[in-house]
Write a protein that holds these residues in place. Structure first.
Motif, PDB file in Angstrom:
ATOM      1  N   VAL A  68      42.274 140.693 102.556  1.00  0.00           N
ATOM      2  CA  VAL A  68      43.288 141.198 103.479  1.00  0.00           C
ATOM      3  C   VAL A  68      44.101 142.239 102.725  1.00  0.00           C
ATOM      4  N   ALA A  69      44.243 143.404 103.349  1.00  0.00           N
ATOM      5  CA  ALA A  69      45.021 144.489 102.757  1.00  0.00           C
ATOM      6  C   ALA A  69      46.267 144.700 103.597  1.00  0.00           C
ATOM      7  N   LEU A  70      47.387 144.655 102.941  1.00  0.00           N
ATOM      8  CA  LEU A  70      48.666 144.837 103.644  1.00  0.00           C
ATOM      9  C   LEU A  70      49.353 146.071 103.087  1.00  0.00           C
ATOM     10  N   ARG A  71      49.739 146.951 103.981  1.00  0.00           N
ATOM     11  CA  ARG A  71      50.503 148.116 103.537  1.00  0.00           C
ATOM     12  C   ARG A  71      51.979 147.732 103.538  1.00  0.00           C
ATOM     13  N   CYS A  72      52.679 148.079 102.488  1.00  0.00           N
ATOM     14  CA  CYS A  72      54.118 147.828 102.506  1.00  0.00           C
ATOM     15  C   CYS A  72      54.829 148.784 101.558  1.00  0.00           C
ATOM     16  N   ALA A  73      56.124 148.945 101.766  1.00  0.00           N
ATOM     17  CA  ALA A  73      56.927 149.828 100.911  1.00  0.00           C
ATOM     18  C   ALA A  73      56.988 149.234  99.502  1.00  0.00           C
ATOM     19  N   ASP A  74      57.033 150.074  98.490  1.00  0.00           N
ATOM     20  CA  ASP A  74      57.141 149.619  97.097  1.00  0.00           C
ATOM     21  C   ASP A  74      56.072 148.590  96.733  1.00  0.00           C
ATOM     22  N   ALA A  75      54.845 148.853  97.191  1.00  0.00           N
ATOM     23  CA  ALA A  75      53.791 147.839  97.028  1.00  0.00           C
ATOM     24  C   ALA A  75      53.555 147.486  95.558  1.00  0.00           C
ATOM     25  N   GLY A  76      53.640 148.479  94.667  1.00  0.00           N
ATOM     26  CA  GLY A  76      53.416 148.196  93.249  1.00  0.00           C
ATOM     27  C   GLY A  76      54.441 147.206  92.724  1.00  0.00           C
ATOM     28  N   ASP A  77      55.684 147.436  93.078  1.00  0.00           N
ATOM     29  CA  ASP A  77      56.773 146.564  92.653  1.00  0.00           C
ATOM     30  C   ASP A  77      56.651 145.172  93.290  1.00  0.00           C
TER      31      ASP A  77
END
Lengths: 398, 398
Positions: free
Chosen positions: A339-348
């Motif tokens: 499952v791939a979720l896009r989100c803000a500041d994903a790296g953090d």
């Protein structure tokens, strides 16, 4: 205990594959990165020790015969075969996925009919496939045409020699329709080459059933073969006599110890071999594959879909609305085992998840990737991962 | 005790490398097959166990950074560099020798000047080099010209793009003159590609000093990296910007985790990388290379020549006249680190030697091959090997 936690408990209690977890070395981390590097199967360390200390250290050169080193590439290929729906004698293990993509594409172009001078490549594929396809096209005098899998059927024609598609998109987890795309490639008179890196060991592939021509895949994701473990090459039996390798190393010679200066290829899948096989990694992989004993890949697929369904349900319950966007298709027929979720500041966000014992990975620029390996991930893991994600993203308990 | 046995004892007593033998796992066999598979260095089993149990089993995916997995190909390349006379930053480890020959030859042709459309290959070379050279020629539109190394200078001309020579002949043990042949290739305006499989770790190579353009080699012979351990590729610093790989996998991209669909090569030796590196085998090799700490390759060469000289002397003393014919040149400048003896029933003779604890190998149709690894073979071993050979061939004690 929340409703979802109770549900997870029940799902784990009725999971026929639950006992498989004990065949892996795991701790209390929720490891959802098996689509990048599979966890360590418990049988591997002892086997590797025997290979190093006894087979290499004591038998030395005799092990090429006595320990079955020489035949490892095809023997281990036959062990992978049932997991991808292939009868024996069509898979050899060795080299990297990239090198195998090169062999497969060049050989496919050489088998294609006259006037066919175009390689079509999945433009959403893992980059290495595109880079290698570009080199294969350049070296065989073909044009390279990058196309999205959805637009493939309309892009095929009398010039198409070979088509390379990734079975599951490494970023979004989208599963492409191997039977219908293969049929479309064949209807256009071209050869179908599939990259199984993100599907083998997670879902049925059906190479023989669907008439796939050539396929490649790595062994360190759902097959748990270890970091950088050797990849494999499938050549459909009917094509093997015409498989003309761009890398005709001595291991693919009909009589490798005859040391003849003239190359004459071996029959069968052996034609896919190149140089001396990498024994330590191959035999670690062989031990890793023992966990599949008695495991039908259909059962793995059923659990994989149950895990990803349950994860999406838990994410909906635990994560504040709008904080993530799911890139993975909801339809089962279009979903791999991640499952791939896009989100803000994903790296953090991923760093904070890892700090809290939930390991997925981050893909540039904004994707959280969670892989679900049915052999060792349970439903309680899934509930915990979604709950921790909700906490990190500022939600309460659902 | 015979005179030769006493001589052997003295030679061993004054051998500066004698202590190195304790850094290998050996028994009372005389192991003269290190030119096929090097013996197990004692540091390897513990390292491999750590790589499997801790780095893979516990750290898992984190090890790509934390355990230095990602940078292993160039780090281990730099460890090999001093053994072949290369400054750092010019060698990467990975793939098989065959695959590296393909990279090197195709890249060499692409760097050659206009109108150069011929690859010249050592016709006495290990077969895989010839097979791969044929494929490289076919895929770059070149002709392939097999030539004996002795006839090389006269065969070079304005059409020559690249020349592939094996530094030491795998069958006879003949050492070819790398400095003068490289100079001849350069005088003809072509690129020199050397295969170091049978020389690296046994004698000084001097890649930088002699201006070699590209080189490849395996790591499982005199470098003791283990069965099928990854090979390496040397690209001379001045050529790296023009090195155009036929296998441009994602590991050679300037920004591999950018996942860009457009290929842009990394600077430096990294261009020789292809797919995901094979970590178990790479890190076993890294541990194996630690035995070279503080060992000047000149000392290894001196002992190697002393060992083969002494072996020939013992063979003359112990073996009935006419029973064997030495195929290896007597001149030091023409000898690698092995001795090849032609004899009747060589396959049967080698079996009897092995039964008596002297391990060499048999090369079709009539060659006994004995490899001398100076790090772990001593003079008493040499005397015993020749004595047992004499017994097997029906001679008395000399």
């Amino acid at each position: 205990m929340s409703d979802l936690a109770r549900r997870a408990e029940k799902l784990d209690a009725s999971d026929e594959l639950a006992a498989k977890r004990a065949e892996f070395e795991l701790d209390d981390t929720v490891y959802l990165d098996g689509n990048s590097l599979g966890a360590l199967p418990a049988a591997v360390p002892g086997r590797v020790e025997d290979v190093v200390r006894r087979q290499w250290g004591r038998l030395r050169i005799r092990s090429w015969d006595e320990s079955g080193w020489w035949t490892a590439p095809e023997r281990i290929g036959d062990r992978i075969a049932p997991l991808v729906g292939a009868a024996p004698g069509q898979i050899v293990v060795g080299d990297s996925t990239s090198v195998n993509v090169f062999k497969a594409l060049v050989a496919a172009v050489r088998m294609a009919g006259p006037g066919r001078d175009e390689i079509v490549v999945d433009s959403s594929t893992f980059p290495t496939d595109g880079y290698i396809a570009e080199s294969a096209a350049r070296m065989t005098g073909c044009a390279l045409r990058p196309v999205l899998p959805a637009e493939l059927p309309g892009a095929l024609g009398a010039r198409t020699a070979a088509v390379l598609v990734n079975h599951v998109d490494y970023r979004t987890g989208r599963l492409h329709d191997l039977p219908s795309l293969t049929a479309a490639v064949h209807a256009a008179g071209a050869l179908a080459v599939w990259d199984l890196c993100h599907s083998a060991g997670a879902l049925p592939v059906g190479l023989d059933e669907h008439g796939v021509d050539l396929a490649v895949g790595c062994t360190y994701k759902y097959l748990n073969g270890g970091p950088g473990a050797p990849a494999y090459l499938y050549v459909r039996r009917e094509l093997q006599d015409r498989f003309d390798s761009p890398l005709p190393g001595w291991n693919s010679h009909v009589n490798p110890f005859g040391m003849s200066p003239a190359y004459e290829p071996a029959p069968g899948a052996l034609r896919g071999r190149v140089g001396t096989p990498d024994i330590l990694s191959l035999l670690a992989l062989e031990a890793a594959l023992e966990v599949w004993e008695g495991v039908p890949v259909e059962a793995v697929r059923a659990k994989s879909l149950a895990l990803t369904d349950f994860f999406l349900e838990c994410v909906t319950a635990y994560v504040p609305p709008g904080a993530v966007e799911c890139l993975t298709p909801l339809a089962h027929a279009e979903r791999g085992s991640q499952v791939a979720l896009r989100c803000a500041d994903a790296g953090d966000v991923m760093e904070r998840l890892i700090d809290r014992g939930v390991v997925g990975d981050f893909r540039h620029p904004d994707v959280l990737r969670f892989g679900f390996t049915p052999l060792y991930v349970g439903f309680a893991d899934v509930e915990r991962a979604a709950r921790v994600l909700g906490e990190v993203l500022g939600g309460g308990l659902g």
